[in-house]
Design a protein around this motif. Structure first.
Motif, PDB file in Angstrom:
ATOM      1  N   VAL A  36      59.822  59.636  15.283  1.00 27.11           N
ATOM      2  CA  VAL A  36      59.654  58.226  15.663  1.00 27.11           C
ATOM      3  C   VAL A  36      58.197  57.805  15.509  1.00 27.11           C
ATOM      4  N   ILE A  37      57.266  58.675  15.923  1.00 31.61           N
ATOM      5  CA  ILE A  37      55.838  58.379  15.781  1.00 31.61           C
ATOM      6  C   ILE A  37      55.480  58.175  14.316  1.00 31.61           C
ATOM      7  N   LEU A  38      55.951  59.075  13.454  1.00 32.78           N
ATOM      8  CA  LEU A  38      55.673  58.953  12.019  1.00 32.78           C
ATOM      9  C   LEU A  38      56.285  57.676  11.448  1.00 32.78           C
ATOM     10  N   LEU A  39      57.502  57.366  11.896  1.00 31.06           N
ATOM     11  CA  LEU A  39      58.222  56.215  11.363  1.00 31.06           C
ATOM     12  C   LEU A  39      57.564  54.896  11.752  1.00 31.06           C
ATOM     13  N   VAL A  40      57.322  54.694  13.057  1.00 26.01           N
ATOM     14  CA  VAL A  40      56.832  53.384  13.511  1.00 26.01           C
ATOM     15  C   VAL A  40      55.388  53.149  13.073  1.00 26.01           C
ATOM     16  N   ASN A  41      54.554  54.196  13.129  1.00 31.21           N
ATOM     17  CA  ASN A  41      53.171  54.035  12.693  1.00 31.21           C
ATOM     18  C   ASN A  41      53.075  53.910  11.178  1.00 31.21           C
ATOM     19  N   GLY A  42      53.861  54.719  10.471  1.00 33.73           N
ATOM     20  CA  GLY A  42      53.864  54.641   9.005  1.00 33.73           C
ATOM     21  C   GLY A  42      54.356  53.298   8.511  1.00 33.73           C
ATOM     22  N   ALA A  43      55.403  52.757   9.163  1.00 34.80           N
ATOM     23  CA  ALA A  43      55.946  51.460   8.766  1.00 34.80           C
ATOM     24  C   ALA A  43      54.921  50.351   8.935  1.00 34.80           C
ATOM     25  N   LEU A  44      54.176  50.381  10.060  1.00 29.29           N
ATOM     26  CA  LEU A  44      53.184  49.339  10.286  1.00 29.29           C
ATOM     27  C   LEU A  44      52.010  49.457   9.310  1.00 29.29           C
ATOM     28  N   ILE A  45      51.598  50.687   9.010  1.00 27.70           N
ATOM     29  CA  ILE A  45      50.500  50.905   8.056  1.00 27.70           C
ATOM     30  C   ILE A  45      50.884  50.391   6.672  1.00 27.70           C
ATOM     31  N   VAL A  46      52.080  50.756   6.215  1.00 26.68           N
ATOM     32  CA  VAL A  46      52.556  50.325   4.898  1.00 26.68           C
ATOM     33  C   VAL A  46      52.680  48.806   4.837  1.00 26.68           C
ATOM     34  N   THR A  47      53.168  48.213   5.923  1.00 24.50           N
ATOM     35  CA  THR A  47      53.314  46.751   5.978  1.00 24.50           C
ATOM     36  C   THR A  47      51.972  46.059   5.826  1.00 24.50           C
ATOM     37  N   VAL A  48      50.968  46.535   6.545  1.00 26.22           N
ATOM     38  CA  VAL A  48      49.631  45.923   6.468  1.00 26.22           C
ATOM     39  C   VAL A  48      49.029  46.114   5.082  1.00 26.22           C
ATOM     40  N   ILE A  49      49.214  47.288   4.490  1.00 22.94           N
ATOM     41  CA  ILE A  49      48.637  47.569   3.166  1.00 22.94           C
ATOM     42  C   ILE A  49      49.284  46.710   2.083  1.00 22.94           C
ATOM     43  N   LEU A  50      50.615  46.587   2.125  1.00 20.87           N
ATOM     44  CA  LEU A  50      51.337  45.897   1.051  1.00 20.87           C
ATOM     45  C   LEU A  50      51.321  44.377   1.179  1.00 20.87           C
ATOM     46  N   CYS A 236      46.320  38.618  22.139  1.00 22.04           N
ATOM     47  CA  CYS A 236      45.561  39.350  23.152  1.00 22.04           C
ATOM     48  C   CYS A 236      46.439  40.111  24.126  1.00 22.04           C
ATOM     49  N   VAL A 237      47.598  39.590  24.436  1.00 21.20           N
ATOM     50  CA  VAL A 237      48.499  40.266  25.368  1.00 21.20           C
ATOM     51  C   VAL A 237      48.914  41.646  24.849  1.00 21.20           C
ATOM     52  N   PRO A 238      49.343  41.788  23.575  1.00 16.54           N
ATOM     53  CA  PRO A 238      49.666  43.139  23.087  1.00 16.54           C
ATOM     54  C   PRO A 238      48.464  44.067  23.105  1.00 16.54           C
ATOM     55  N   HIS A 239      47.270  43.515  22.835  1.00  9.74           N
ATOM     56  CA  HIS A 239      46.063  44.327  22.871  1.00  9.74           C
ATOM     57  C   HIS A 239      45.804  44.859  24.276  1.00  9.74           C
ATOM     58  N   PRO A 280      51.385  56.489  23.948  1.00  6.43           N
ATOM     59  CA  PRO A 280      50.635  55.490  23.166  1.00  6.43           C
ATOM     60  C   PRO A 280      50.995  55.459  21.674  1.00  6.43           C
ATOM     61  N   PRO A 281      51.133  56.623  20.992  1.00  8.79           N
ATOM     62  CA  PRO A 281      51.468  56.553  19.561  1.00  8.79           C
ATOM     63  C   PRO A 281      52.806  55.878  19.259  1.00  8.79           C
ATOM     64  N   ILE A 282      53.737  55.918  20.223  1.00  8.73           N
ATOM     65  CA  ILE A 282      55.035  55.262  20.017  1.00  8.73           C
ATOM     66  C   ILE A 282      54.964  53.785  20.415  1.00  8.73           C
ATOM     67  N   LEU A 283      54.386  53.522  21.582  1.00  8.68           N
ATOM     68  CA  LEU A 283      54.413  52.159  22.109  1.00  8.68           C
ATOM     69  C   LEU A 283      53.468  51.201  21.385  1.00  8.68           C
ATOM     70  N   ASN A 284      52.289  51.659  20.985  1.00 11.71           N
ATOM     71  CA  ASN A 284      51.304  50.752  20.386  1.00 11.71           C
ATOM     72  C   ASN A 284      51.838  49.987  19.171  1.00 11.71           C
ATOM     73  N   TYR A 288      52.849  45.832  19.048  1.00 16.74           N
ATOM     74  CA  TYR A 288      52.290  44.902  18.075  1.00 16.74           C
ATOM     75  C   TYR A 288      53.354  44.402  17.102  1.00 16.74           C
ATOM     76  N   GLY A 289      54.260  45.301  16.712  1.00 25.14           N
ATOM     77  CA  GLY A 289      55.298  44.904  15.762  1.00 25.14           C
ATOM     78  C   GLY A 289      56.239  43.860  16.330  1.00 25.14           C
ATOM     79  N   LEU A 290      56.521  43.968  17.625  1.00 25.75           N
ATOM     80  CA  LEU A 290      57.423  43.005  18.260  1.00 25.75           C
ATOM     81  C   LEU A 290      56.707  41.720  18.654  1.00 25.75           C
ATOM     82  N   LYS A 291      55.447  41.840  19.079  1.00 25.73           N
ATOM     83  CA  LYS A 291      54.743  40.692  19.630  1.00 25.73           C
ATOM     84  C   LYS A 291      54.118  39.804  18.563  1.00 25.73           C
TER      85      LYS A 291
END
Length: 313
Positions: A36-50, A236-239, A280-284, A288-291
């Protein structure tokens, strides 16, 4: 007395009381958690890059936060999964120091990146007309590099000081190598190690005070306009949730490692030791992805496009 330079391995005793059946269940849960950590963090990284629309300072900092989660958890989960499948939980002296360095730099860098994100939001909301002149590509690059290099330097000193100790044992009562556990094995005074360690701890928790002070100013500015309130609630709230998540998890681990009761069961100790590498690695990225609507919409668009491409193929 064992000179640290000649010590070859440490034994980790966190799993000593775990039965074979428990190890199988724990292995499955740990593998699921790491996936799950690899999936959610990897998905957000790829999304920002692309997604070119996300090539802005806030999302670049967010991308670095997720990358840091992958970096830090890589020092724990593969080794822990291997230990669950083996009869012994030993780690080499060099591997132990490397694990300390990576896990501690991960935690320190998290605070640095969150401080940068607070600074970015402060400029965006309190000085919107100056934002693009202040948060230039060059400055963002320098800030990101600084947020990674300073923790590396601080923790390199911590690890070097630890490596010079003379030790009276090689038994660590945790699931992974932790600096305080090694300091407790020292035959000599660890005063200097403690002093420098607390300086580093106070320095990075000082980041929390900086962030909170910046948010006091943000709230004052946001209340003045409807647009300011919208920006504050959206970004700011997600931060703040991520900051609370990381700070509580890490502070809890640091304080418990030093002052926790020995009467607590080993399973509870294990959870307390790894929760800052799990929660933190799962929730962060999820927070951000939801908010953040822009991140969520970009991810859904990329996901839809990839499905259509596979369908055509």
């Amino acid at each position: 007395m064992i000179n640290a330079t000649t010590l070859s391995t440490f034994s980790l005793s966190g799993l000593n009381d775990t039965t074979t059946k428990q190890r199988v269940a724990l292995f499955s849960l740990t593998l699921l958690c790491y996936s799950v950590i690899l999936l959610v963090n990897g998905a957000l990284i790829v999304t920002v890059i692309l997604e070119e629309k996300l090539h802005e300072p806030m999302y670049i900092f967010l991308c670095n936060l997720c990358f840091n989660s992958l970096y830090g958890t890589a020092a724990f989960y593969p080794k822990f999964l291997f230990d669950l499948l083996s009869k012994t939980s030993d780690i080499s002296f060099t591997g132990c120091l490397l694990q300390i360095f990576v896990i501690y730099t991960y935690a320190s860098t998290d605070f640095s990146i969150l401080a940068l994100m607070a600074y970015d939001r402060h400029v965006a909301i309190c000085r919107p007309l100056e934002y693009h002149s202040v948060m230039t590509k060059r400055r963002v690059t320098l800030l990101v590099c600084f947020s990674r290099l300073l923790p590396f330097l601080c923790l390199a000193i911590v690890v070097i000081m630890t490596s010079k100790l003379e030790l009276c044992g090689s038994h660590i009562e945790k699931l992974y190598c932790e600096n305080w556990s090694i300091l407790k094995l020292s035959c000599n005074s660890i005063t200097m190690n403690n002093i420098f360690g607390f300086i580093v701890i106070f320095f990075y928790f000082g980041h929390v005070l900086f962030i909170l002070c910046s948010y006091v100013l943000l709230v004052k500015s946001a209340l003045k306009s409807r647009e300011g309130r919208r920006k504050f609630m959206q970004t700011c709230v997600p931060h703040l949730l991520c900051l609370l998540n990381v700070t509580a998890a890490l502070l809890f681990d640091l304080m418990y490692a030093r002052y926790g009761s020995s009467s607590v069961s080993q399973s509870v100790k294990n959870f307390m030791a790894i929760q800052f590498l799990m929660i933190p690695p799962i929730l962060n990225p999820i927070i951000y992805g939801l908010k953040l609507a822009q991140v969520r919409n970009s991810f859904l668009r990329l996901f839809t496009v990839s499905k259509q491409v596979k369908g055509l193929g």
